[in-house]
Design a protein around this motif. Structure first.
Motif, short mmCIF file in Angstrom:
data_model
loop_
_atom_site.label_atom_id
_atom_site.label_comp_id
_atom_site.label_asym_id
_atom_site.label_seq_id
_atom_site.Cartn_x
_atom_site.Cartn_y
_atom_site.Cartn_z
N ASP A 184 -61.38 -62.45 -32.65
CA ASP A 184 -62.51 -62.10 -33.61
C ASP A 184 -63.81 -62.49 -32.84
O ASP A 184 -63.91 -63.81 -32.46
CB ASP A 184 -62.14 -63.17 -34.73
CG ASP A 184 -63.48 -62.72 -35.78
OD1 ASP A 184 -64.57 -62.07 -35.44
OD2 ASP A 184 -63.41 -63.40 -36.88
N HIS A 218 -70.81 -53.79 -37.02
CA HIS A 218 -69.56 -53.79 -37.25
C HIS A 218 -68.54 -53.12 -36.40
O HIS A 218 -67.46 -53.21 -36.68
CB HIS A 218 -69.28 -53.61 -38.94
CG HIS A 218 -69.66 -54.50 -39.75
ND1 HIS A 218 -69.84 -54.47 -41.11
CD2 HIS A 218 -70.12 -55.83 -39.79
CE1 HIS A 218 -70.09 -55.61 -41.61
NE2 HIS A 218 -70.33 -56.39 -40.99
N SER A 219 -69.05 -52.48 -35.42
CA SER A 219 -68.06 -52.11 -34.50
C SER A 219 -68.78 -52.09 -33.08
O SER A 219 -69.95 -52.01 -33.01
CB SER A 219 -67.63 -50.53 -34.99
OG SER A 219 -68.95 -49.88 -34.58
N PHE A 220 -68.04 -51.98 -32.08
CA PHE A 220 -68.65 -51.91 -30.63
C PHE A 220 -69.20 -50.45 -30.39
O PHE A 220 -70.07 -50.67 -29.49
CB PHE A 220 -67.23 -52.37 -29.52
CG PHE A 220 -66.80 -53.73 -29.88
CD1 PHE A 220 -67.52 -54.95 -29.53
CD2 PHE A 220 -65.43 -53.83 -30.39
CE1 PHE A 220 -67.09 -56.08 -29.89
CE2 PHE A 220 -64.99 -55.28 -30.61
CZ PHE A 220 -65.75 -56.20 -30.27
N GLU A 221 -68.67 -49.65 -30.86
CA GLU A 221 -69.23 -48.45 -30.73
C GLU A 221 -70.54 -48.39 -31.09
O GLU A 221 -71.50 -47.67 -30.58
CB GLU A 221 -68.29 -47.60 -31.76
CG GLU A 221 -68.77 -45.96 -31.16
CD GLU A 221 -68.39 -45.61 -29.66
OE1 GLU A 221 -69.12 -44.73 -29.18
OE2 GLU A 221 -67.32 -46.06 -29.40
N GLU A 222 -71.26 -49.29 -31.99
CA GLU A 222 -72.67 -49.23 -32.50
C GLU A 222 -73.40 -49.65 -31.16
O GLU A 222 -74.77 -49.57 -31.30
CB GLU A 222 -72.61 -49.92 -33.44
CG GLU A 222 -72.09 -49.42 -34.93
CD GLU A 222 -72.04 -50.56 -36.19
OE1 GLU A 222 -73.37 -50.84 -36.45
OE2 GLU A 222 -71.30 -50.72 -36.55
N ARG A 240 -67.84 -50.88 -23.90
CA ARG A 240 -67.44 -50.88 -25.02
C ARG A 240 -65.77 -50.79 -25.14
O ARG A 240 -65.32 -51.27 -26.34
CB ARG A 240 -68.32 -49.88 -25.94
CG ARG A 240 -69.49 -50.04 -26.13
CD ARG A 240 -70.37 -48.91 -26.92
NE ARG A 240 -70.80 -48.14 -26.00
CZ ARG A 240 -71.23 -46.85 -26.19
NH1 ARG A 240 -70.82 -46.22 -27.47
NH2 ARG A 240 -71.72 -45.98 -25.22
N GLU A 299 -63.34 -53.40 -27.00
CA GLU A 299 -62.47 -52.78 -28.15
C GLU A 299 -60.87 -53.34 -27.75
O GLU A 299 -60.48 -53.63 -28.90
CB GLU A 299 -62.64 -51.38 -28.43
CG GLU A 299 -61.95 -50.77 -29.50
CD GLU A 299 -62.60 -51.03 -30.83
OE1 GLU A 299 -61.92 -51.38 -31.91
OE2 GLU A 299 -63.82 -50.79 -30.79
N VAL A 303 -62.17 -57.96 -31.64
CA VAL A 303 -62.13 -57.44 -32.98
C VAL A 303 -63.45 -57.86 -33.81
O VAL A 303 -63.87 -58.85 -33.54
CB VAL A 303 -60.90 -57.50 -33.48
CG1 VAL A 303 -60.54 -59.00 -34.15
CG2 VAL A 303 -60.81 -56.37 -34.85
N VAL A 304 -64.06 -56.90 -34.52
CA VAL A 304 -64.96 -57.34 -35.58
C VAL A 304 -64.32 -57.22 -36.88
O VAL A 304 -63.60 -56.12 -37.18
CB VAL A 304 -66.29 -56.61 -35.53
CG1 VAL A 304 -67.26 -57.36 -36.52
CG2 VAL A 304 -66.80 -56.59 -34.07
N LYS A 322 -66.23 -55.85 -46.61
CA LYS A 322 -66.59 -54.69 -47.30
C LYS A 322 -66.77 -54.79 -48.98
O LYS A 322 -66.08 -55.67 -49.30
CB LYS A 322 -65.38 -53.75 -46.89
CG LYS A 322 -65.47 -53.50 -45.58
CD LYS A 322 -64.11 -52.44 -45.11
CE LYS A 322 -64.08 -52.32 -43.74
NZ LYS A 322 -62.95 -51.54 -43.49
N HIS A 353 -60.68 -59.39 -44.69
CA HIS A 353 -59.79 -58.49 -43.78
C HIS A 353 -58.46 -58.92 -44.01
O HIS A 353 -57.53 -58.25 -43.72
CB HIS A 353 -60.18 -59.11 -42.40
CG HIS A 353 -59.93 -60.51 -42.09
ND1 HIS A 353 -58.46 -61.03 -41.45
CD2 HIS A 353 -60.83 -61.54 -42.14
CE1 HIS A 353 -58.63 -62.30 -41.33
NE2 HIS A 353 -59.81 -62.47 -41.47
#
Length: 351
Positions: free
Chosen positions: A11, A47-51, A60, A64, A68-69, A73, A92
């Motif tokens: 995390d 909330h994601s590495f893609e961002e 990235r 990944e 992990v993030v 939600k 989670h």
């Protein structure tokens, strides 16, 4: 395989900055990328590495693979007729907590939870009838603030002005995670909110109140008092048996000496229990030990208990007595009662 790169995903919001730096060095990335990642996580609430678009695609992808993030939600959302919004937040691991957005004419307040359930068993509080499952980590508390702020901006076009740690759980029994969450919320590298707009409410853990003083915290402290003699407080708050009023008085004086921060006493008026002028006198005697103000809170009935809210004339007499003594008194009207979002009503209902 090196000691840094492992098969187990970590995390990233719990990882120490040095561990992230070591990972980046191992994959040949520049050291300053660690600061960019921290900014994405805590300032931009990614909330994601893609961002993380200022990192290369390869970096990235490697992040990944190894990190992990774990975002919180919104699972359910309810709107009260008074515009209060209650959210059930999904964690989670399948657990859930509740948080509330409380809009008024002068402020937008987020009420956030610090534990899944609670171990203190206060007799008037719905959360107290739940089992404590676990503490929330700092990121899970931080995420509640971010999500409630988005609700405020989306529904009312106004950002959060205040945060109260008055949701599910006892914040001082999750001490380090609560302080870490506040650091991320107040830091210029985080959400950059003023600590003076944050209030942490405790049922009264004397040694942890002293620790807040030692740590010279900048946020506000509120004590859920509800009775200013030990016999009555024992009946409704079992924590009082090990944290007596005398112990709390000493701890609050210590806290004030260290921080010079005014204390807020929260006091629910229960009909025929703690709503007489004698109760008001005891409250004044206790409160005058430290610079303080008193919030008188409307009781919000729960099915597990048979307390009743005091009558309007008793409340008026109670408040008037304190005001004549020079006490700062605020009478807090409940918000969100129709959706069980008011003070003392938060609980995850069993399906």
């Amino acid at each position: 395989m090196s000691a840094v790169i492992t098969q187990q995903k970590v995390d990233i919001r719990k990882a120490k900055p040095e561990a992230v730096q070591a990972f980046l060095a191992e994959i040949g990335e520049k050291a300053f990328r660690a600061k960019q990642i921290q900014e994405w996580l805590w300032k931009k609430s990614a909330h994601s590495f893609e961002e993380m678009t200022n990192l290369s695609k390869k970096t990235r992808e490697l992040l990944e693979e190894h990190f992990v993030v774990l975002p919180v939600k919104v699972k359910e959302q309810q709107l009260s007729k008074d515009r209060t919004i209650k959210s059930m937040f999904q964690l989670h691991d399948g657990h859930a907590v509740e948080g509330v957005l409380i809009p008024t004419t002068s402020r937008m307040t987020a009420c956030v939870s610090s534990q899944v359930g609670c171990s203190l068993s206060c007799k008037f509080c719905a959360t107290g009838y739940m089992e404590r499952k676990r503490n929330l980590d700092a990121a899970e508390i931080y995420d509640q603030v971010v999500l409630i702020n988005r609700q405020a901006e989306k529904n009312y076009q106004i950002p959060l002005s205040n945060i109260v740690y008055m949701g599910m759980g006892e914040p001082l029994l999750n001490y380090q995670n609560v302080l870490d969450s506040i650091e991320h919320i107040t830091s210029p590298e985080g959400l950059n909110m003023s600590p003076k707009r944050i209030t942490v409410s405790t049922a009264g853990i004397a040694k942890m109140i002293k620790k807040l003083g030692d740590d010279q915290v900048k946020f506000n402290l509120a004590l859920s008092l509800h009775a200013a003699n030990d016999q009555k407080r024992d009946q409704i708050m079992p924590i009082n048996e090990s944290n007596t009023l005398e112990a709390l008085r000493e701890a609050l004086q210590y806290f004030y000496d260290k921080t010079e921060s005014m204390i807020t006493f929260e006091y629910i008026l229960f009909y025929d229990f703690n709503d007489t002028l004698e109760d008001a006198r005891e409250l004044w005697e206790f409160s005058k030990q430290v610079p303080s103000k008193i919030n008188i809170i409307e009781y919000n009935p729960i099915k597990e208990a048979d307390f009743k809210n005091t009558e309007a004339d008793r409340l008026s007499q109670f408040a008037a007595y304190l005001e004549k003594k020079g006490v700062i008194v605020n009478v807090r009207r409940s918000r969100g009662k129709d959706i069980d979002a008011a003070c003392g009503q938060l609980a995850i209902k069993k399906k």
